[in-house]
Design an enzyme around this catalytic site. Sequence first.
Site, mmCIF file in Angstrom:
data_model
loop_
_atom_site.group_PDB
_atom_site.id
_atom_site.type_symbol
_atom_site.label_atom_id
_atom_site.label_comp_id
_atom_site.label_asym_id
_atom_site.label_seq_id
_atom_site.Cartn_x
_atom_site.Cartn_y
_atom_site.Cartn_z
ATOM 1 N N ARG A 279 -2.721 -14.046 -2.265
ATOM 2 C CA ARG A 279 -2.889 -14.350 -0.835
ATOM 3 C C ARG A 279 -3.448 -15.759 -0.608
ATOM 4 N NH1 ARG A 279 -0.879 -9.663 1.049
ATOM 5 N NH2 ARG A 279 -1.721 -7.759 0.170
ATOM 6 N N GLY B 144 -5.991 -3.513 -7.634
ATOM 7 C CA GLY B 144 -7.122 -2.634 -7.309
ATOM 8 C C GLY B 144 -6.653 -1.282 -6.819
ATOM 9 N N ASP C 14 -6.769 -8.212 4.607
ATOM 10 C CA ASP C 14 -5.971 -9.033 3.680
ATOM 11 C C ASP C 14 -5.371 -10.266 4.360
ATOM 12 O OD1 ASP C 14 -6.537 -7.244 1.649
ATOM 13 O OD2 ASP C 14 -4.674 -6.114 1.894
ATOM 14 N N SER D 145 0.841 -1.213 0.000
ATOM 15 C CA SER D 145 0.000 0.000 0.000
ATOM 16 C C SER D 145 0.870 1.255 0.000
ATOM 17 C CB SER D 145 -0.879 0.023 1.251
ATOM 18 O OG SER D 145 -1.820 -1.005 1.201
HETATM 19 C C1 S3P Z 1 -5.562 -1.280 0.084
HETATM 20 C C2 S3P Z 1 -6.755 -1.275 0.728
HETATM 21 C C3 S3P Z 1 -7.536 -2.492 0.987
HETATM 22 C C4 S3P Z 1 -6.717 -3.758 0.800
HETATM 23 C C5 S3P Z 1 -5.859 -3.711 -0.423
HETATM 24 C C6 S3P Z 1 -4.921 -2.534 -0.389
HETATM 25 C C7 S3P Z 1 -4.873 0.008 -0.126
HETATM 26 O O1 S3P Z 1 -8.627 -2.501 0.095
HETATM 27 O O2 S3P Z 1 -7.557 -4.888 0.766
HETATM 28 O O3 S3P Z 1 -5.090 -4.899 -0.530
HETATM 29 O O4 S3P Z 1 -3.675 0.011 -0.465
HETATM 30 O O5 S3P Z 1 -5.523 1.049 0.039
HETATM 31 P P1 S3P Z 1 -9.988 -1.698 0.456
HETATM 32 O O6 S3P Z 1 -9.575 -0.377 0.909
HETATM 33 O O7 S3P Z 1 -10.798 -1.624 -0.781
HETATM 34 O O8 S3P Z 1 -10.614 -2.535 1.536
#
Ligand code: S3P
Length: 426
Positions: free
Chosen positions: A385, A92, A312, A21
């Site tokens: 994961r 994502g 996660d 992140s």
């Molecule tokens: C993340 C936020 C999380 C997490 C993802 C990374 C981020 O998702 O599951 O692996 O870097 O902001 P959500 O914020 O959609 O829950």
Amino acid sequence: MLTVHSVKKLNGKCRVPGDKSISHRAVMLAGISEGKTTIDGFLKGEDCLSTIRCFEQMGVLVQEEKDRICIVGKGHKGLSEPKNVLDAGNSGTTMRLMAGILSGQNFHSVITGDDSLRGRPMERIAVPLRKMGAIIDGRENGKKAPLAIRGGQLKAIEYELPVASAQIKSAVLLAGLFAEGTTRVIEPRASRDHTERMLGSFGITVDTDGLSRTVKPGKLKGTHIEVPGDISSAAFLLVAAACLEGSEVTLENVGINPTRSGIIKVLQQMGAEIMINHQREVGGEPIADLNIRGTKLNAVEIGEEMIPSLIDEIPVLAVAAACARGTTRITGASELRVKETDRISAMAEELEKVGIEVTTLEDGMVINGPQKIKGGRIDSHGDHRIAMAMAVAGLLSEDIVEISNESCMAVSFPGFMDIIRELIDG
Ligand code: S3P
């Protein structure tokens, strides 16, 4: 195909790769900053490399100097229109956070991703970004990628997030940097706050009041970022060591941001001995060395209030639950259904293949333990994961666990099996 053999215990000291992140955010914020940013400890996993490639396509210069990444930012609104489709791969975070930035640029862009990412919900970011003035379209009535974004002059909004998601919160806050007025987001529960913390390092203040965050438009200045070890990657080693009695593992330099460290609390509640040593702060993020000893674990209840801090880590926690005495119930985790895979059904399916009974709920799972983990052939579903959680199951099993489609581990944890091999003791 990866073959994982059972082990007696794990022993030793190691470092896990940089936080995913934080690495994404470092590249994105550096890209829209004025001047140079240096990043140490950057995670060279597939997801973060996708973010680098996307920003390079918009004119950002990214150079590697030994273990350091140097980025020359394009400044506020200085990104150039990408000449081709931007590819977020499996990530994502890349797609959703970048959509916030692209909404504030005076150009057109298209972002796509792999099969998994094109199946994930994007209206969650498109809805607030459209309210701010961006024109966003996509498949299925604008809900799925590829997304086409026509950015422009945005106006600030006040937005209550429908789910506790750092990705939605960050997309809106990043768009807020380019909007007229003060942008405010209110979350139902606290999600990870790396964007807010890192904006501080780039000279932008995000005001916090309970679950509300506000940001004003502003220009970022290049800086130096040190990326801590990823607690979500550390989680696989923590669970493996916790479940193997007699293990003792030290993980150095791990991020323990309270919005991320639910795994430590839960494993402690289960009976694992975890010591948090040498606590310090680097670049606004708390870090520490974690020392864990394996013992017999007990079941635990994990409810909605804990979920954002360990979202996660639930796949690997399901493995810990199988080894623990009693009934572990995980609820309030329906977000797992829209991750890289539907992680509730994928984990249940794969755990059943190695002899673990799992009762799935719409928003979680129930696992009675301890159960014997048998050998078996499992599939990662292309989800990093799931692949690593099942590799941990393999270390704890009575027989060999074979994992197909395991290369996805490199999405977040390149070298995962090498670290495991170094820690194997007997
Ligand atoms: C993340 C936020 C999380 C997490 C993802 C990374 C981020 O998702 O599951 O692996 O870097 O902001 P959500 O914020 O959609 O829950």
